[in-house]
Scaffold this motif. Structure first.
Motif, PDB file in Angstrom:
ATOM      1  N   ASP A  56      43.379  32.123  44.419  1.00  0.00           N
ATOM      2  CA  ASP A  56      44.403  32.112  43.369  1.00  0.00           C
ATOM      3  C   ASP A  56      45.783  32.391  43.958  1.00  0.00           C
ATOM      4  O   ASP A  56      46.781  31.744  43.600  1.00  0.00           O
ATOM      5  CB  ASP A  56      44.086  33.157  42.296  1.00  0.00           C
ATOM      6  CG  ASP A  56      42.924  32.747  41.397  1.00  0.00           C
ATOM      7  OD1 ASP A  56      42.627  31.545  41.320  1.00  0.00           O
ATOM      8  OD2 ASP A  56      42.315  33.648  40.779  1.00  0.00           O
ATOM      9  N   ALA A  57      45.855  33.374  44.869  1.00  0.00           N
ATOM     10  CA  ALA A  57      47.131  33.733  45.499  1.00  0.00           C
ATOM     11  C   ALA A  57      47.664  32.592  46.354  1.00  0.00           C
ATOM     12  O   ALA A  57      48.880  32.339  46.394  1.00  0.00           O
ATOM     13  CB  ALA A  57      46.959  34.996  46.341  1.00  0.00           C
ATOM     14  N   ASP A  60      49.077  29.983  43.990  1.00  0.00           N
ATOM     15  CA  ASP A  60      50.346  30.468  43.438  1.00  0.00           C
ATOM     16  C   ASP A  60      51.482  30.291  44.436  1.00  0.00           C
ATOM     17  O   ASP A  60      52.599  29.901  44.069  1.00  0.00           O
ATOM     18  CB  ASP A  60      50.231  31.945  43.044  1.00  0.00           C
ATOM     19  CG  ASP A  60      49.426  32.155  41.775  1.00  0.00           C
ATOM     20  OD1 ASP A  60      49.209  31.172  41.037  1.00  0.00           O
ATOM     21  OD2 ASP A  60      48.993  33.302  41.524  1.00  0.00           O
ATOM     22  N   GLU A  61      51.195  30.559  45.722  1.00  0.00           N
ATOM     23  CA  GLU A  61      52.214  30.395  46.760  1.00  0.00           C
ATOM     24  C   GLU A  61      52.602  28.925  46.900  1.00  0.00           C
ATOM     25  O   GLU A  61      53.785  28.583  47.034  1.00  0.00           O
ATOM     26  CB  GLU A  61      51.681  30.926  48.095  1.00  0.00           C
ATOM     27  CG  GLU A  61      52.608  30.742  49.285  1.00  0.00           C
ATOM     28  CD  GLU A  61      53.876  31.573  49.191  1.00  0.00           C
ATOM     29  OE1 GLU A  61      54.781  31.363  50.017  1.00  0.00           O
ATOM     30  OE2 GLU A  61      53.979  32.449  48.302  1.00  0.00           O
ATOM     31  N   ARG A  63      52.386  26.632  44.567  1.00  0.00           N
ATOM     32  CA  ARG A  63      53.155  26.257  43.372  1.00  0.00           C
ATOM     33  C   ARG A  63      54.604  26.719  43.493  1.00  0.00           C
ATOM     34  O   ARG A  63      55.534  26.003  43.086  1.00  0.00           O
ATOM     35  CB  ARG A  63      52.506  26.846  42.125  1.00  0.00           C
ATOM     36  CG  ARG A  63      51.176  26.206  41.740  1.00  0.00           C
ATOM     37  CD  ARG A  63      50.683  26.686  40.400  1.00  0.00           C
ATOM     38  NE  ARG A  63      49.348  26.155  40.120  1.00  0.00           N
ATOM     39  CZ  ARG A  63      48.226  26.836  40.324  1.00  0.00           C
ATOM     40  NH1 ARG A  63      48.273  28.071  40.820  1.00  0.00           N
ATOM     41  NH2 ARG A  63      47.058  26.278  40.053  1.00  0.00           N
ATOM     42  N   HIS A  64      54.789  27.914  44.058  1.00  0.00           N
ATOM     43  CA  HIS A  64      56.157  28.420  44.266  1.00  0.00           C
ATOM     44  C   HIS A  64      56.944  27.484  45.178  1.00  0.00           C
ATOM     45  O   HIS A  64      58.107  27.157  44.902  1.00  0.00           O
ATOM     46  CB  HIS A  64      56.095  29.825  44.871  1.00  0.00           C
ATOM     47  CG  HIS A  64      57.285  30.177  45.701  1.00  0.00           C
ATOM     48  ND1 HIS A  64      58.534  30.419  45.173  1.00  0.00           N
ATOM     49  CD2 HIS A  64      57.421  30.287  47.056  1.00  0.00           C
ATOM     50  CE1 HIS A  64      59.386  30.675  46.142  1.00  0.00           C
ATOM     51  NE2 HIS A  64      58.744  30.598  47.290  1.00  0.00           N
ATOM     52  N   GLU A  67      57.810  24.310  43.331  1.00  0.00           N
ATOM     53  CA  GLU A  67      58.890  24.543  42.367  1.00  0.00           C
ATOM     54  C   GLU A  67      60.246  24.610  43.061  1.00  0.00           C
ATOM     55  O   GLU A  67      61.260  24.204  42.514  1.00  0.00           O
ATOM     56  CB  GLU A  67      58.639  25.839  41.592  1.00  0.00           C
ATOM     57  CG  GLU A  67      57.491  25.778  40.608  1.00  0.00           C
ATOM     58  CD  GLU A  67      57.773  24.842  39.445  1.00  0.00           C
ATOM     59  OE1 GLU A  67      58.947  24.725  39.057  1.00  0.00           O
ATOM     60  OE2 GLU A  67      56.819  24.227  38.938  1.00  0.00           O
TER      61      GLU A  67
END
Length: 347
Positions: A56-57, A60-61, A63-64, A67
């Motif tokens: 998950d982490a 998330d990284e 996706r950052h 973005e």
């Protein structure tokens, strides 16, 4: 006395069984849609919940980074740079600034074959809709394609474009960078055996318990499951770029996403190029070189770089290797001994 000793030993053994870690296993997840590609994370863990939390982490990284660096998102930092940097120095975050510094270093290393300002022309291509710019459009936009137009000020952490019309796109290096960031996330959580890939960019830490990971290199003219060779890797990164990733064919010509910064057209001097090195930012940034410079010139560059190796599929399908991984040539065959022919069978 013996019974007491036995009871203590039994109790200690039972306690050890309770306290020992859960059965370790490989935990894998495949996710689509981040950075416009498929993300694969596989790791060895004694705790499935911790493994899932780590994955998950990682996502998330990624996706950052998407973005921040996607040109398809109008609010991304890169999109804002494209909109404002020609008007004057623009302060940007350290992460983006450092990656721009790295991108310019690869431009120098590859003699301009890697150039994030290709987007000054590249943004006019839409491979899904089979749209390409006209020769007139390319001619007008091409002067803006030059990595030297990107002016970086490390003291003030600013970026500026030296002229109007310059655009940057980190698609040629950001996925590799995201893979490296993912590996950092896993290492910080104590994982020592893992595989992370984002499209054609992958990185491995550790091995598979005494055996290397076997990474296949796709045959550029066949389906995803067809490979031209498999490479054993441990603690390494590998990136493959091909003209089959985003493309369309028109009148016998293949238009694909790897743009030659010198011409504004799709680079077409090889079918695919694979680079192996210490990290995915490096291998991703170098894997486009052969498309622009051609196999021989690109291989000269790869052979000068001590920490990378390369495999190139030429236009005729021939596969060539850098010095470090060139297959051993078979020993010269001995002259055959002529044997007398066996007697013909009786009728």
């Amino acid at each position: 006395m013996n019974a007491t000793i036995y009871l203590r030993a039994f109790t200690a053994l039972a306690l050890a069984c309770v306290l020992q870690p859960a059965h370790a296993e490989w935990v894998k997840r495949v996710t689509d849609g981040i950075m416009g590609t498929r993300i694969t994370v596989e790791l060895w863990s004694e705790d499935e919940d911790k493994a899932e939390s780590a994955i998950d982490a990682v996502l998330d990284e990624m996706r950052h980074i998407d973005e921040s660096m996607s040109t398809y998102k109008p609010t991304s930092e890169v999109s804002l740079v494209n909109a404002r940097a020609a008007d004057g120095p623009m302060h940007i975050g350290k992460e983006l600034f450092d990656l721009l510094v790295t991108a310019k270093q690869y431009s120098v290393l590859t003699e301009g074959a890697f150039d994030i300002t290709y987007a000054s022309v590249g943004y006019m291509y839409d491979f899904r809709k089979h749209v390409r710019p006209s020769e007139e459009q390319i001619g007008k936009a091409l002067p803006a394609v030059n990595y030297r137009h990107v002016l970086l000020d490390p003291k003030n952490q600013t970026v500026q474009f030296s002229q109007k019309g310059v655009r940057i796109d980190l698609g040629g290096i950001a996925k590799g960078y995201s893979v490296d960031c993912a590996i950092d996330v896993l290492r910080a959580r104590g994982f020592t055996r893992a595989y992370v890939s984002a499209g054609g960019d992958s990185r491995i830490i550790g091995d598979r318990f005494g055996k290397p990971w076997m990474v296949g290199i796709r045959d550029p003219r066949k389906g995803e499951g067809e490979v031209i060779t498999r490479i054993p890797l441990t603690d390494a990164a590998i990136s493959t770029s091909g003209d089959y990733e985003r493309f369309f064919d028109e009148d016998g010509v293949r238009y694909h996403h790897i743009i030659d910064p010198h011409t504004g057209h799709s680079a077409s001097k090889v079918r695919s190029a694979t680079v192996i090195g210490p990290n995915a930012t490096r291998t991703d940034g170098l894997s486009k070189t052969a498309f622009v410079l051609g196999p021989e010139k690109a291989m000269e560059i790869y052979n000068r770089i001590e920490d990378v190796d390369a495999i190139i599929v030429k236009l005729d399908g021939t596969v060539i290797y850098s010095k470090g991984i060139e297959p051993a040539r078979p020993a010269a065959a001995k002259p055959a001994t002529v044997q007398p022919a066996p007697p013909a069978p009786a009728n």
